[in-house]
Design a protein around this motif. Structure first.
Motif, mmCIF file in Angstrom:
data_model
loop_
_atom_site.group_PDB
_atom_site.id
_atom_site.type_symbol
_atom_site.label_atom_id
_atom_site.label_comp_id
_atom_site.label_asym_id
_atom_site.label_seq_id
_atom_site.Cartn_x
_atom_site.Cartn_y
_atom_site.Cartn_z
ATOM 1 N N UNK A 1 0.838 -1.216 0.000
ATOM 2 C CA UNK A 1 0.000 0.000 0.000
ATOM 3 C C UNK A 1 0.867 1.258 0.000
ATOM 4 N N UNK A 2 1.910 1.251 0.815
ATOM 5 C CA UNK A 2 2.777 2.432 0.868
ATOM 6 C C UNK A 2 3.560 2.600 -0.436
ATOM 7 N N UNK A 3 3.990 1.496 -1.035
ATOM 8 C CA UNK A 3 4.660 1.603 -2.334
ATOM 9 C C UNK A 3 3.695 2.164 -3.383
ATOM 10 N N UNK A 4 2.434 1.811 -3.262
ATOM 11 C CA UNK A 4 1.434 2.388 -4.163
ATOM 12 C C UNK A 4 1.315 3.893 -3.961
ATOM 13 N N UNK A 5 1.387 4.323 -2.714
ATOM 14 C CA UNK A 5 1.344 5.768 -2.439
ATOM 15 C C UNK A 5 2.566 6.465 -3.032
ATOM 16 N N UNK A 6 3.733 5.816 -2.923
ATOM 17 C CA UNK A 6 4.954 6.369 -3.539
ATOM 18 C C UNK A 6 4.754 6.475 -5.046
ATOM 19 N N UNK A 7 4.219 5.425 -5.634
ATOM 20 C CA UNK A 7 4.012 5.409 -7.086
ATOM 21 C C UNK A 7 3.088 6.540 -7.521
ATOM 22 N N UNK A 8 2.036 6.778 -6.744
ATOM 23 C CA UNK A 8 1.093 7.858 -7.071
ATOM 24 C C UNK A 8 1.819 9.207 -7.109
ATOM 25 N N UNK A 9 2.616 9.464 -6.086
ATOM 26 C CA UNK A 9 3.333 10.748 -6.058
ATOM 27 C C UNK A 9 4.360 10.838 -7.192
ATOM 28 N N UNK A 10 5.035 9.728 -7.486
ATOM 29 C CA UNK A 10 5.989 9.739 -8.610
ATOM 30 C C UNK A 10 5.247 10.085 -9.897
ATOM 31 N N UNK A 11 4.107 9.453 -10.106
ATOM 32 C CA UNK A 11 3.352 9.669 -11.346
ATOM 33 C C UNK A 11 2.864 11.108 -11.469
ATOM 34 N N UNK A 12 2.330 11.642 -10.395
ATOM 35 C CA UNK A 12 1.747 12.985 -10.450
ATOM 36 C C UNK A 12 2.856 14.048 -10.499
ATOM 37 N N UNK A 13 3.941 13.816 -9.759
ATOM 38 C CA UNK A 13 5.076 14.747 -9.825
ATOM 39 C C UNK A 13 5.664 14.757 -11.237
ATOM 40 N N UNK A 14 5.821 13.593 -11.827
ATOM 41 C CA UNK A 14 6.345 13.521 -13.199
ATOM 42 C C UNK A 14 5.439 14.303 -14.149
ATOM 43 N N UNK A 15 4.133 14.120 -14.007
ATOM 44 C CA UNK A 15 3.208 14.857 -14.881
ATOM 45 C C UNK A 15 3.342 16.358 -14.683
ATOM 46 N N UNK A 16 3.465 16.763 -13.437
ATOM 47 C CA UNK A 16 3.617 18.201 -13.158
ATOM 48 C C UNK A 16 4.793 18.769 -13.944
ATOM 49 N N UNK A 17 5.849 17.946 -14.059
ATOM 50 C CA UNK A 17 7.073 18.368 -14.760
ATOM 51 C C UNK A 17 7.028 18.016 -16.248
ATOM 52 N N UNK A 18 5.827 17.651 -16.735
ATOM 53 C CA UNK A 18 5.619 17.288 -18.146
ATOM 54 C C UNK A 18 6.486 16.104 -18.569
#
Ligand SMILES: [Mg+2]
Length: 109
Positions: free
Chosen positions: A62-79
């Motif tokens: 579950x926590x790795x999933x939370x990490x993945x979510x932030x990685x995905x959204x942060x990456x999108x923020x940075x295009x």
């Protein structure tokens, strides 16, 4: 599901990009969730004598999933495409492996 599919899915629950301090929120969220992964291991060491069969794999997932979510959204923020990041990472590691420099240090070895 590929990484870009995941990234699009994660964005459905992300705050608007133009929300005040959103970039800082995403960076701190990634650090915080990474810490939650580490916390699972701390409790495993502290309370369970590092007994591997008793590792909280479901909680860690579950926590790795939370990490993945932030990685995905942060990456999108940075295009940045999560698929491109994953592909480039595997290529980098395969190159290092081929040159026998997986161990050692330095981002650009
Ligand atoms: Mg969490």
């Amino acid at each position: 599901m590929d990484f870009d599919d995941y990234q699009r899915g994660a964005l459905r629950t992300a705050a608007p990009r133009d929300k005040k301090n959103e970039l800082l929120h995403l960076v701190l969220g990634l650090v915080g969730e990474s810490g939650e992964v580490a916390e699972k291991f701390k409790k495993w060491v502290r309370d369970l004598d590092s007994d591997e069969p008793r590792l909280d794999r479901a909680g860690i997932a579950k926590e790795l999933g939370d990490v993945l979510w932030y990685v995905a959204v942060l990456a999108d923020y940075l295009d940045l495409s999560l698929d491109d990041i994953a592909t480039a990472n595997l290529a980098k590691l395969a190159d290092r492996h081929g040159r026998g420099v997986l161990g050692g240090s330095g981002d650009n070895r």
